[in-house]
Enzyme design. Sequence first.
Site, PDB file in Angstrom:
ATOM      1  N   CYS A   1     -20.580  -1.766  -2.151  1.00 21.78           N
ATOM      2  CA  CYS A   1     -20.830  -2.249  -3.392  1.00 21.78           C
ATOM      3  C   CYS A   1     -22.144  -2.060  -4.291  1.00 21.78           C
ATOM      4  O   CYS A   1     -21.850  -1.613  -5.200  1.00 21.78           O
ATOM      5  CB  CYS A   1     -20.654  -4.050  -3.091  1.00 21.78           C
TER       6      CYS A   1
ATOM      7  N   LYS B   1     -22.452   1.983  -5.500  1.00 23.64           N
ATOM      8  CA  LYS B   1     -21.585   2.387  -6.590  1.00 23.64           C
ATOM      9  C   LYS B   1     -21.727   1.461  -7.727  1.00 23.64           C
ATOM     10  O   LYS B   1     -21.699   1.927  -9.002  1.00 23.64           O
ATOM     11  CB  LYS B   1     -19.985   2.684  -6.055  1.00 23.64           C
TER      12      LYS B   1
ATOM     13  N   ASP C   1       0.786  -0.999  -0.072  1.00 25.33           N
ATOM     14  CA  ASP C   1       0.129   0.153  -0.170  1.00 25.33           C
ATOM     15  C   ASP C   1       0.966   1.274   0.038  1.00 25.33           C
ATOM     16  O   ASP C   1       1.908   1.206   0.385  1.00 25.33           O
ATOM     17  CB  ASP C   1      -0.932  -0.202   1.251  1.00 25.33           C
TER      18      ASP C   1
ATOM     19  N   THR D   1     -13.242  -3.923  -8.516  1.00 21.13           N
ATOM     20  CA  THR D   1     -14.584  -4.007  -9.493  1.00 21.13           C
ATOM     21  C   THR D   1     -14.377  -3.022 -10.469  1.00 21.13           C
ATOM     22  O   THR D   1     -14.379  -1.806  -9.975  1.00 21.13           O
ATOM     23  CB  THR D   1     -15.901  -3.715  -8.626  1.00 21.13           C
TER      24      THR D   1
ATOM     25  N   ARG E   1     -19.907   3.130   4.665  1.00 22.62           N
ATOM     26  CA  ARG E   1     -20.189   3.943   3.177  1.00 22.62           C
ATOM     27  C   ARG E   1     -21.520   3.549   2.753  1.00 22.62           C
ATOM     28  O   ARG E   1     -22.018   2.331   2.869  1.00 22.62           O
ATOM     29  CB  ARG E   1     -19.209   2.973   2.404  1.00 22.62           C
TER      30      ARG E   1
ATOM     31  N   GLY F   1     -26.885  -0.675   1.186  1.00 19.63           N
ATOM     32  CA  GLY F   1     -25.812   0.377   1.549  1.00 19.63           C
ATOM     33  C   GLY F   1     -24.488  -0.538   1.255  1.00 19.63           C
ATOM     34  O   GLY F   1     -24.385  -1.241   0.727  1.00 19.63           O
TER      35      GLY F   1
ATOM     36  N   GLU G   1     -19.182  -8.459   3.416  1.00 23.41           N
ATOM     37  CA  GLU G   1     -18.753  -8.013   4.802  1.00 23.41           C
ATOM     38  C   GLU G   1     -19.390  -8.536   5.969  1.00 23.41           C
ATOM     39  O   GLU G   1     -20.499  -8.928   5.859  1.00 23.41           O
ATOM     40  CB  GLU G   1     -18.740  -6.408   4.878  1.00 23.41           C
TER      41      GLU G   1
ATOM     42  N   PHE H   1     -16.366 -11.660  -4.651  1.00 21.48           N
ATOM     43  CA  PHE H   1     -17.724 -11.764  -4.139  1.00 21.48           C
ATOM     44  C   PHE H   1     -17.723 -11.781  -2.443  1.00 21.48           C
ATOM     45  O   PHE H   1     -18.823 -12.577  -2.106  1.00 21.48           O
ATOM     46  CB  PHE H   1     -18.486 -13.000  -4.786  1.00 21.48           C
TER      47      PHE H   1
END
Length: 442
Positions: free
Chosen positions: A262, A265, A31, A122, A329, A259, A157, A154
């Site tokens: 994924c 958006k 990162d 994605t 998010r 929400g 969470e 796929f």
Amino acid sequence: MNNICVMGTGYVGLVSGTCFAEIGHNVICCDVDDNKIAKLQRGEIPIYEPGLEDMVQSNVKSARLRFTTDIAQSIRESEIIYIAVGTPMSDTGEADLRYVMAVAQTIGQQLNGYKIIVTKSTVPVGTGKKIEQEIREHMKDKSIKFDVVSNPEFLREGTAIGDCLSMERAVIGASNPEAAMAIARLHEPFHTKIFITDVESAEMIKYAANSFLAVKISFINEIANICERVGADVTDIAVGIGLDSRIGDKFLQAGIGYGGSCFPKDTEALKFIAEQNGIEARLIQAAIETNDKQRMVVVDKLMEGLGDISGYKIAILGLAFKPNTDDMRYAPSLTIIPELMKRGAHVVAYDPIAQYEAPKWLPAGVEYVNGVYEAVTDSDAAIILTEWDEIKWMDLHKVMRLMKQPILIDGRNCFSLENMQGLGYYYASIGRKVVTAEKVLA
């Protein structure tokens, strides 16, 4: 055993990299965020995901997993490079590919031999070709061969570790059959169904799957709203239609909409792709609009039960978009809480995990507390936004004693009408009749 480099230590990259290490591969997670890598090197996990912390620590200890900001060296050391950086939604709804293309440029600059570059992020259809072009433009030695493969994730969470180690399917898109088989072999220990296709189809599968599920959620919420008007019960409707094998029983839980990182958006991105190609994606647009409106249903129900909420204390139970995650998010709470505050309410909020993340997302003035019962104490009403177990199993008799007024608005249908009837609550849920002290109101 492969040497794998995972570019990006967000949700997808960290979980995927850790699971690859768990099945025996040498994994480097990279990162550009020095602070994030420093935390990971200290054993601090930047996201909440059940089981992830222990698995990270175990694989770091066994030397199969390490974290670094030295991206160039990591690329040179690896045979397979996974791109797992963010593709956030732009103002137009289009997926922002700047991070993906930055990684592709770096790969091109550091390419020192044949490698398979796998897109886990994605991305819109056609991104694989753009990645290939970006790599070629920045290669020092143009004779080096490489392959670009699409392998969309796929993961769900809250259950991501199990989803990865026992994944339902692995979609692999590649133009070179040998590269496709190499990634297929990588997934064999996961005992999964493997589907191999071309890159463009693999990229579209991800968007199509998420958008289909988003449509399914919006559909059952539309049905729920109709049920309230005609006296039907959406929970029974969901069971009844879910028994049809062509429909299935998953994603038929009525509530306040989807929400997370994924569905919002990905539906917007697919709509943008369609429009760019001259297609009016009316079904997807309808799902998006339905979802946006659904969030306000609990506010309307609160107003029906309490009236003017100005000056009242409203307890919010749950802030994350779903249980077992701290992900804020596109969480419904981000729409609902500001609306309550706009109408003059004092909001007291509790979430067992996400309340430490929530202040970054919610306006100042929200009072955060450390438990369900503290949240509801002296409240004029409570709204359930996330169906955490401790909320589903809270002592309703105790809650009633603590509240000023026993008004409970349930955005997740946590309780049965039969159990709520007679308890003395004003209880309004989604797609079902309203319960008051001793009766169910039509």
